[in-house]
Design a protein around this motif. Structure first.
Motif, short mmCIF file in Angstrom:
data_model
loop_
_atom_site.label_atom_id
_atom_site.label_comp_id
_atom_site.label_asym_id
_atom_site.label_seq_id
_atom_site.Cartn_x
_atom_site.Cartn_y
_atom_site.Cartn_z
N MET A 1 0.84 -1.18 0.00
CA MET A 1 0.00 0.00 0.00
C MET A 1 0.88 1.24 0.00
SD MET A 1 -3.00 1.20 2.60
CE MET A 1 -4.08 -0.10 2.07
N GLN A 2 0.46 2.22 -0.76
CA GLN A 2 1.21 3.47 -0.87
C GLN A 2 1.15 4.25 0.44
OE1 GLN A 2 -0.36 5.86 -4.01
NE2 GLN A 2 1.65 6.36 -4.78
N THR A 3 2.24 4.92 0.78
CA THR A 3 2.28 5.70 2.01
C THR A 3 2.40 7.20 1.76
OG1 THR A 3 4.68 5.45 2.16
CG2 THR A 3 3.33 3.80 3.31
N GLN A 4 2.37 7.58 0.51
CA GLN A 4 2.47 9.01 0.18
C GLN A 4 1.21 9.74 0.64
OE1 GLN A 4 4.89 10.72 -1.15
NE2 GLN A 4 6.24 9.12 -1.86
N PRO A 5 1.38 11.00 1.07
CA PRO A 5 0.19 11.81 1.37
C PRO A 5 -0.68 11.94 0.12
CG PRO A 5 2.18 12.88 2.20
CD PRO A 5 2.63 11.71 1.36
N LEU A 6 -1.96 12.14 0.33
CA LEU A 6 -2.86 12.31 -0.79
C LEU A 6 -2.56 13.60 -1.54
CD1 LEU A 6 -6.33 11.25 0.69
CD2 LEU A 6 -4.53 9.83 -0.30
N ASN A 7 -2.77 13.57 -2.84
CA ASN A 7 -2.62 14.78 -3.64
C ASN A 7 -4.01 15.32 -3.99
OD1 ASN A 7 -3.60 13.35 -5.94
ND2 ASN A 7 -1.54 12.60 -6.38
N ALA A 39 -9.49 13.13 14.53
CA ALA A 39 -9.94 12.71 15.86
C ALA A 39 -9.67 11.22 16.08
CB ALA A 39 -11.43 13.00 16.03
N LEU A 40 -9.88 10.41 15.05
CA LEU A 40 -9.64 8.97 15.21
C LEU A 40 -8.19 8.67 15.53
CD1 LEU A 40 -11.76 7.33 12.36
CD2 LEU A 40 -12.35 7.58 14.78
N VAL A 41 -7.26 9.29 14.81
CA VAL A 41 -5.84 9.00 15.04
C VAL A 41 -5.31 9.71 16.28
CG1 VAL A 41 -5.43 8.54 12.59
CG2 VAL A 41 -4.89 10.80 13.51
N SER A 42 -6.08 10.63 16.82
CA SER A 42 -5.65 11.39 18.00
C SER A 42 -6.14 10.79 19.30
CB SER A 42 -6.16 12.83 17.91
OG SER A 42 -5.59 13.50 16.83
N GLY A 43 -7.11 9.93 19.26
CA GLY A 43 -7.80 9.46 20.45
C GLY A 43 -7.02 8.50 21.32
N MET A 81 -5.44 8.63 6.69
CA MET A 81 -5.36 8.45 8.14
C MET A 81 -3.91 8.22 8.58
SD MET A 81 -8.68 6.16 9.18
CE MET A 81 -7.95 5.70 10.71
N ASN A 82 -3.19 7.39 7.85
CA ASN A 82 -1.79 7.12 8.19
C ASN A 82 -0.94 8.37 8.08
OD1 ASN A 82 -2.31 4.43 8.74
ND2 ASN A 82 -1.78 3.73 6.68
N THR A 83 -1.20 9.18 7.08
CA THR A 83 -0.47 10.45 6.93
C THR A 83 -0.73 11.35 8.13
OG1 THR A 83 -0.49 10.33 4.51
CG2 THR A 83 -0.20 12.51 5.50
N LEU A 84 -2.00 11.49 8.49
CA LEU A 84 -2.34 12.33 9.64
C LEU A 84 -1.69 11.81 10.93
CD1 LEU A 84 -6.14 12.90 8.90
CD2 LEU A 84 -4.33 14.65 8.87
N ALA A 85 -1.72 10.49 11.11
CA ALA A 85 -1.12 9.90 12.32
C ALA A 85 0.38 10.19 12.37
CB ALA A 85 -1.38 8.40 12.35
N ARG A 86 1.06 10.03 11.23
CA ARG A 86 2.51 10.32 11.19
C ARG A 86 2.78 11.79 11.48
NH1 ARG A 86 2.34 7.16 6.65
NH2 ARG A 86 2.45 9.00 5.30
N GLN A 87 2.03 12.66 10.84
CA GLN A 87 2.26 14.10 11.02
C GLN A 87 2.05 14.51 12.47
OE1 GLN A 87 -0.48 15.77 8.16
NE2 GLN A 87 1.02 15.67 6.51
N LEU A 88 0.99 14.04 13.08
CA LEU A 88 0.69 14.43 14.47
C LEU A 88 1.67 13.79 15.45
CD1 LEU A 88 -3.17 14.28 14.20
CD2 LEU A 88 -1.84 16.31 14.87
N ALA A 89 2.02 12.54 15.24
CA ALA A 89 2.92 11.84 16.17
C ALA A 89 4.33 12.41 16.12
CB ALA A 89 2.94 10.35 15.86
#
Length: 184
Positions: A1-7, A39-43, A81-89
């Motif tokens: 699965m690709q891990t690049q942020p969405l364009n 919110a999901l990746v932050s909880g 979701m994975n992009t958001l989780a990486r960015q926030l973490a």
């Protein structure tokens, strides 16, 4: 699965699918979806796809045109979701909520209401427990923004005050993420 942020093209595909299959009880655009996923990746705990996926659609599974459409939506969603989780973490400065932009009386205006509504939907799906006072105040700021009905901006909108409220959303989201991260 690709891990690049969405364009932009990826977000357009998500928007088209959300609009095509959405109704009054579902997430209708990528701004709201971005808040939901944030919110999901932050909880306090990871939320299973079996819980978050139906919540996007108001509890009803879409009548997919074909399995490829469903697969594409899920893959783009998980990637985002994975992009958001990486960015926030990582405390990344590249995290930026996906707010809408408009113009009001000749002035640019950022709208965060749909993002905040999606965020609150994510909080509910993730079943957040009560927060300490400081974090509860952060969530309250997001909640107050979600309660605004800005389908049509009032003629007398105080743009500066509105933009100040919007400017507080991103730090609130970061603060809530950091709090829950410290609790895991």
């Amino acid at each position: 699965m690709q891990t690049q942020p969405l364009n932009d093209a990826d977000f357009e595909i998500l928007d088209d699918i959300l609009l095509k299959h959405g109704d009054d009880h579902s997430v209708l655009n990528t701004c709201e979806l971005d808040g939901f996923f944030t919110a999901l990746v932050s909880g306090p705990a990871q939320v299973d796809i079996a819980d978050w996926f139906p919540a996007i659609w108001g509890g009803q599974n879409p009548n997919w045109e074909n399995t490829g459409e469903a697969k594409q939506f899920i893959e783009l969603s998980v990637r985002h979701m994975n992009t958001l989780a990486r960015q926030l973490a990582n405390g990344s400065e590249v995290f930026a909520p996906r707010f809408e932009q408009t113009e009001h009386n000749g002035q640019p205006v950022t709208l965060a209401e749909e993002w905040c509504f999606g965020y609150l939907r994510g909080v509910a799906v993730a079943n957040w427990t009560p927060l300490p006072v400081i974090q509860a105040q952060l969530l309250q700021g997001i909640s107050e923004c979600a309660e605004q009905d800005n389908f049509e901006l009032p003629q007398d909108l105080d743009v500066a005050a509105h933009q100040q409220q919007v400017a507080e959303i991103e730090p609130a989201a970061r603060g809530l993420h950091d709090f829950w991260l410290s609790q895991r």
